[in-house]
Motif scaffolding. Structure first.
Motif, PDB file in Angstrom:
ATOM      1  N   ALA A  89       0.821  -1.212   0.000  1.00  0.00           N
ATOM      2  CA  ALA A  89       0.000   0.000   0.000  1.00  0.00           C
ATOM      3  C   ALA A  89       0.860   1.269   0.000  1.00  0.00           C
ATOM      4  CB  ALA A  89      -0.923   0.004   1.223  1.00  0.00           C
ATOM      5  N   PHE A  90       2.142   1.133   0.331  1.00  0.00           N
ATOM      6  CA  PHE A  90       2.995   2.320   0.463  1.00  0.00           C
ATOM      7  C   PHE A  90       4.115   2.385  -0.580  1.00  0.00           C
ATOM      8  CE2 PHE A  90       6.756   4.434   2.280  1.00  0.00           C
ATOM      9  CZ  PHE A  90       6.238   5.697   2.477  1.00  0.00           C
ATOM     10  N   TRP A  91       4.951   1.370  -0.655  1.00  0.00           N
ATOM     11  CA  TRP A  91       6.189   1.473  -1.429  1.00  0.00           C
ATOM     12  C   TRP A  91       6.007   1.647  -2.934  1.00  0.00           C
ATOM     13  CZ3 TRP A  91      10.300   3.131   0.791  1.00  0.00           C
ATOM     14  CH2 TRP A  91      10.495   2.898   2.138  1.00  0.00           C
ATOM     15  N   PRO A  92       5.039   1.041  -3.585  1.00  0.00           N
ATOM     16  CA  PRO A  92       4.912   1.249  -5.023  1.00  0.00           C
ATOM     17  C   PRO A  92       4.633   2.699  -5.414  1.00  0.00           C
ATOM     18  CG  PRO A  92       3.712  -0.705  -4.379  1.00  0.00           C
ATOM     19  CD  PRO A  92       4.116  -0.009  -3.107  1.00  0.00           C
ATOM     20  N   THR A  93       4.144   3.501  -4.482  1.00  0.00           N
ATOM     21  CA  THR A  93       3.844   4.901  -4.787  1.00  0.00           C
ATOM     22  C   THR A  93       5.020   5.831  -4.496  1.00  0.00           C
ATOM     23  OG1 THR A  93       2.965   5.356  -2.575  1.00  0.00           O
ATOM     24  CG2 THR A  93       1.413   4.506  -4.229  1.00  0.00           C
ATOM     25  N   GLN A  94       6.117   5.276  -3.980  1.00  0.00           N
ATOM     26  CA  GLN A  94       7.280   6.099  -3.657  1.00  0.00           C
ATOM     27  C   GLN A  94       8.195   6.217  -4.874  1.00  0.00           C
ATOM     28  OE1 GLN A  94       7.193   7.681  -0.583  1.00  0.00           O
ATOM     29  NE2 GLN A  94       5.201   6.689  -0.817  1.00  0.00           N
ATOM     30  N   HIS A 116      14.624  -0.372  -4.614  1.00  0.00           N
ATOM     31  CA  HIS A 116      15.011  -1.770  -4.421  1.00  0.00           C
ATOM     32  C   HIS A 116      13.794  -2.657  -4.177  1.00  0.00           C
ATOM     33  CE1 HIS A 116      17.042  -5.316  -2.763  1.00  0.00           C
ATOM     34  NE2 HIS A 116      18.052  -4.918  -3.523  1.00  0.00           N
ATOM     35  N   LEU A 117      12.917  -2.231  -3.289  1.00  0.00           N
ATOM     36  CA  LEU A 117      11.717  -3.030  -3.003  1.00  0.00           C
ATOM     37  C   LEU A 117      10.867  -3.236  -4.253  1.00  0.00           C
ATOM     38  CD1 LEU A 117      10.617  -1.624   0.453  1.00  0.00           C
ATOM     39  CD2 LEU A 117      11.011  -4.033  -0.064  1.00  0.00           C
ATOM     40  N   ASN A 118      10.727  -2.211  -5.053  1.00  0.00           N
ATOM     41  CA  ASN A 118       9.872  -2.306  -6.228  1.00  0.00           C
ATOM     42  C   ASN A 118      10.484  -3.157  -7.344  1.00  0.00           C
ATOM     43  OD1 ASN A 118       7.754  -0.769  -5.141  1.00  0.00           O
ATOM     44  ND2 ASN A 118       8.767   1.135  -5.704  1.00  0.00           N
ATOM     45  N   ASP A 156      -3.918 -13.297  -5.752  1.00  0.00           N
ATOM     46  CA  ASP A 156      -3.496 -12.373  -6.798  1.00  0.00           C
ATOM     47  C   ASP A 156      -2.827 -11.177  -6.133  1.00  0.00           C
ATOM     48  OD1 ASP A 156      -3.236 -11.410  -9.400  1.00  0.00           O
ATOM     49  OD2 ASP A 156      -5.087 -10.245  -9.229  1.00  0.00           O
ATOM     50  N   LEU A 157      -1.575 -10.924  -6.471  1.00  0.00           N
ATOM     51  CA  LEU A 157      -0.817  -9.833  -5.860  1.00  0.00           C
ATOM     52  C   LEU A 157      -0.581  -8.738  -6.887  1.00  0.00           C
ATOM     53  CD1 LEU A 157       1.821 -12.003  -3.961  1.00  0.00           C
ATOM     54  CD2 LEU A 157      -0.394 -11.185  -3.142  1.00  0.00           C
ATOM     55  N   ASP A 158      -0.833  -7.499  -6.488  1.00  0.00           N
ATOM     56  CA  ASP A 158      -0.731  -6.371  -7.413  1.00  0.00           C
ATOM     57  C   ASP A 158       0.663  -5.747  -7.500  1.00  0.00           C
ATOM     58  OD1 ASP A 158      -3.444  -6.558  -8.014  1.00  0.00           O
ATOM     59  OD2 ASP A 158      -4.002  -5.230  -6.361  1.00  0.00           O
ATOM     60  N   TRP A 159       1.446  -5.871  -6.461  1.00  0.00           N
ATOM     61  CA  TRP A 159       2.768  -5.229  -6.435  1.00  0.00           C
ATOM     62  C   TRP A 159       3.671  -5.933  -7.446  1.00  0.00           C
ATOM     63  CZ3 TRP A 159       5.866  -4.764  -1.205  1.00  0.00           C
ATOM     64  CH2 TRP A 159       6.883  -3.796  -1.343  1.00  0.00           C
ATOM     65  N   VAL A 160       4.331  -5.152  -8.290  1.00  0.00           N
ATOM     66  CA  VAL A 160       5.191  -5.710  -9.327  1.00  0.00           C
ATOM     67  C   VAL A 160       6.259  -6.614  -8.692  1.00  0.00           C
ATOM     68  CG1 VAL A 160       6.764  -3.712  -9.390  1.00  0.00           C
ATOM     69  CG2 VAL A 160       6.504  -5.150 -11.410  1.00  0.00           C
ATOM     70  N   HIS A 161       6.535  -7.725  -9.340  1.00  0.00           N
ATOM     71  CA  HIS A 161       7.522  -8.733  -8.913  1.00  0.00           C
ATOM     72  C   HIS A 161       7.133  -9.455  -7.629  1.00  0.00           C
ATOM     73  CE1 HIS A 161      10.051  -7.209 -12.086  1.00  0.00           C
ATOM     74  NE2 HIS A 161      10.135  -6.024 -11.523  1.00  0.00           N
TER      75      HIS A 161
END
Length: 193
Positions: free
Chosen positions: A70-75, A84-86, A99-104
């Motif tokens: 909910a936080f890191w993909p928008t940074q 790195h996280l993304n 089903d996971l939305d965050w890339v990788h």
């Protein structure tokens, strides 16, 4: 063979719950959320940056994944932790998400112990576990943890979820690093013996 390293921010009495913000984790009526903020300094930021170099994957429990996603993909990628996280593979131990939305990001399928052993056998570097208290307990019980990187804060909360709870048996650790920060946090590295 990759190593599985648990990375946690904890108080002197072992609390790991709700370190980031007041509303992060109120389970059990926890009211001390955001306790780590006054202790952050440049030494911890540098240590986090150094840790990224060896991390080739992340492993999260469901609740931690949901907070992080909910936080890191928008940074912005100008934030080294966000970049790195993304960009790094993320594995989620979950029985409820499919089903996971965050890339990788992908669900870790099957029983936990064999799935993690298989993940460790794929490549080199470190699989970092951040937060994920329930998952950490299962990893410890399955003898899957290779080491701990703890940010020990000079603070007693007296309540909250503890990092180390009931252990199936004593576990010997070897101190491999100890660095104090300007705010009194001890950055401690332990390998499982």
């Amino acid at each position: 063979m990759r190593k599985l390293i648990v990375i946690e921010f904890v108080t002197l009495d072992g609390v790991m719950q709700g370190l980031g913000s007041p509303d992060e984790d109120r389970d059990g009526g926890f009211t001390h959320g955001g306790w780590s903020a006054p202790y952050f300094d440049q030494a911890q930021a540098s240590a986090a940056g150094e840790g990224l170099k060896d991390t080739t994957a992340y492993l999260f429990g469901r609740r931690t994944y949901e907070k992080m996603a909910a936080f890191w993909p928008t940074q912005p990628d100008s934030n080294p932790m966000a970049a790195h996280l993304n960009a790094t593979p993320k594995h989620v131990a979950t029985r409820t998400l499919s089903d996971l939305d965050w890339v990788h990001a992908q669900v870790l399928h099957g029983d936990l112990a064999p799935a993690v052993r298989d993940l460790k056998a794929q490549g080199d570097g470190v699989i970092a576990v951040l937060g994920s208290g329930v998952l950490v307990q299962e990893l410890i019980a399955g003898d899957l943890v290779d080491g701990y990187r703890l940010f020990l804060h000079p603070l007693l909360l007296g309540t909250g979820k503890r990092l180390f709870r009931e252990l199936p048996r004593p576990q010997r650790l070897q101190l491999v690093d100890s660095t104090p920060t300007s705010t009194g946090v001890l950055m401690l590295g332990y390998d499982v013996v």
